[in-house]
Design an enzyme around this catalytic site. Structure first.
Site, short mmCIF file in Angstrom:
data_model
loop_
_atom_site.label_atom_id
_atom_site.label_comp_id
_atom_site.label_asym_id
_atom_site.label_seq_id
_atom_site.Cartn_x
_atom_site.Cartn_y
_atom_site.Cartn_z
N SER A 271 43.34 38.18 42.82
CA SER A 271 43.08 36.81 43.26
C SER A 271 43.42 35.82 42.16
CB SER A 271 41.61 36.66 43.63
OG SER A 271 40.84 36.78 42.44
N LYS A 272 43.66 34.61 42.61
CA LYS A 272 43.96 33.51 41.69
C LYS A 272 42.87 33.32 40.66
CE LYS A 272 46.34 30.22 44.52
NZ LYS A 272 46.29 28.98 45.20
#
Ligand code: GLU
Length: 515
Positions: A271-272
């Site tokens: 994930s970011k």
């Protein structure tokens, strides 16, 4: 085997995710290995997620990575192919026509439920601990539901907004044959009557994806694991279309290969929040496409057969890639590994290849800073190859050829204070000045001759060479470490060395030197 046709089918979200790069890469490698075709198709049916310029950007990043599609949306006079258009929003008529086939054959039906009604049903099901699913309120009587045909007709005639849903058959086991996972079975009870056509006239991903894969003659669908749960719906759609089609129109599904999830080092889904996920971020940080491609190739694939090779060129990947060696378990995206791969690529590159990569970065740097030596000399192949040879074991990124060893291009502006303290004595200035003058006579000005001159000079002064080597490095480079001093002096040349020694003597004033 017929030559494979594969596709990378991203939604244009504005940037290319590293997971997308992996999907594109595996498709590309598979196509190239088998002499097939790599198609880029833009899946932009979710109009709420559209991002301006996303397609152009995507194509540009794919090209940078060396994954140029054989067929793709037409843009600036480039791209295209025999199966276009390659942008789904330009194919709405096609989806409409196909959806009508399914309604006619009783495999899809009109749904007038509003968003509010659906939300209520969903909440109720949740409360009851049931899996949220459409309650089939508008399944017509003719298909075994409770909605009267007359009411459906009345609403359609009145032009009431509606969606079209697929009718998932009851009591069926739907099998997905997957190259990575083997046979995966889904009970039809767990599958929702998926919306195929939304009330705004846009198809959903599922309908558009299946119709396009069929019409574009895609043979292998290679995509992320997150699409596995959608695949039984797709398998059913192929079956429905096949049953309604003429025998010569073969709707056999393509072969599927679902690629393992990409994970953060803590094994949560990549994930970011835990780091960069856009390919452009890595590009901007200076990672090379060769290293990034190599690293991404290893996220889920290995050569197999006991091979421990980890560094691959694109050509080697094309030769060695196979879907049979794609694993099932999640692949950890580990930046330290990427850094290592980057270093390995630099170490293994020829000086000429490195010189070609350093040059544009140097030209960029020269926009803000003037060079000490003539620009045509320091940007020349010969000069840059010499720099590459000296530095390639010492840098982690191409940009570091310029930042870590800026002294090859720019006069030092500062001198490491710690090193000055340690290496500079009150006598150093006089000694270096004297030695600097002697350099004039060194002929040719090459590493071995410079070394010999320094040793002779040190001996004549009753000093160890080190007493001169360290301050000499400081004055010519501003730093206390680096590649062979004599080689670097040879590269920057006699004039620059003599000038730098003089300047350092002026700049490193007595007050910086402990007495
Ligand atoms: N449009 C989907 C995506 O954004 C494509 C999935 C597929 O390849 O079928 O990834």
């Amino acid at each position: 085997m017929t030559l494979p046709r594969v596709r990378f089918a991203p939604s244009p979200t504005g940037y290319l995710h590293v997971g997308g790069l992996r999907t594109a890469l595996y498709n590309y490698l598979f196509a190239k290995k088998h002499g097939g075709t790599f198609v880029l198709r833009i899946e932009d049916t979710d109009q709420t997620r559209l991002v301006e310029g996303a397609v152009k950007n995507l194509i540009e990043v794919l090209e940078w990575a060396g994954l140029t599609p054989d067929e793709s949306p037409e843009l600036n006079g480039k791209g295209g192919g025999a199966f276009g258009p390659y942008v789904q929003s330009k194919r709405l008529e096609i989806y409409k026509r196909h959806c009508e086939i399914l309604v006619k054959s009783g495999n899809a039906y009109h749904c007038f439920s509003t968003a509010e009604e659906l939300e209520e049903v969903r909440k109720l099901q949740q409360k009851q601990g049931l899996q949220p699913k459409y309650n089939r309120k508008w399944l017509p009587e003719s298909l075994g539901g409770g909605a009267p045909e007359s009411e459906i007709k009345r609403r359609l005639d009145a032009g009431e907004p509606h969606a079209i849903r697929m009718k998932v058959p009851d009591n069926r086991i739907i099998k997905v044959e997957d190259i990575v996972r083997g046979t995966v079975e889904f009970a039809s009870e767990t599958i929702d009557d998926q919306v195929l056509m939304k009330s705004d006239g846009f198809p959903t991903y599922h309908l558009a994806n299946v119709v396009d894969d069929h019409l574009m003659q895609i043979t292998h669908v290679i995509r992320g694991e997150e699409w596995l749960s959608s695949t039984p719906k797709h398998v059913l759609l192929y079956e429905f279309f096949g049953a309604a089609a003429e025998p010569q129109d073969n709707w056999a599904p393509p072969l599927f290969a679902h690629l393992p999830l990409l994970l953060n080092p803590d094994r949560t889904k990549l994930s970011k929040r835990q780091g960069d996920v856009a390919v452009e971020d890595y590009r901007a940080k200076g990672y090379s496409k060769e290293a990034l491609i190599n690293f991404v190739a290893l996220l889920g694939w290995n050569e197999g057969g006991g091979s421990e090779q980890e560094i691959f060129s694109m050509d080697e990947l094309v030769e060695k890639f196979s879907l049979e060696h794609v694993g099932k378990s999640g692949a950890v995206f580990n930046i330290e590994k990427l850094d290592w791969v980057e270093q390995q690529h630099i170490k293994r590159s020829t000086d000429a290849v490195l010189a070609a990569k350093i040059k544009p970065m140097l030209l960029d740097a020269l926009k803000n800073k003037s060079a000490e030596l003539p620009v045509e000399v320091i940007t020349g192949d010969l000069y840059l190859e010499q720099v590459a040879a000296q530095m390639k074991e010492r840098v982690n990124f191409i940009s570091e050829f310029i930042t870590f060893s800026s002294y090859f291009f720019f006069e030092p502006e500062t001198y490491e204070p710690e090193a000055v303290k340690k290496r500079w004595t009150p006598e150093t200035n006089a000694l270096l000045t004297e030695f600097g003058l002697q350099l004039e006579a060194v002929q040719p000005f090459a590493a071995a001759e410079i070394e010999a001159a320094l040793k002779t000079f040190a001996e004549s002064k009753g000093l160890k060479p080190a007493a001169l080597v360290h301050p000499l490095r400081l004055s010519t480079t501003g730093t206390s470490f680096g590649p062979s001093l004599y080689h670097l002096m040879e590269i920057i040349g006699k004039d620059a060395c003599m000038r730098r020694i003089k300047r350092a003597a002026l700049r490193i004033t007595a007050d910086a030197v402990p007495s």
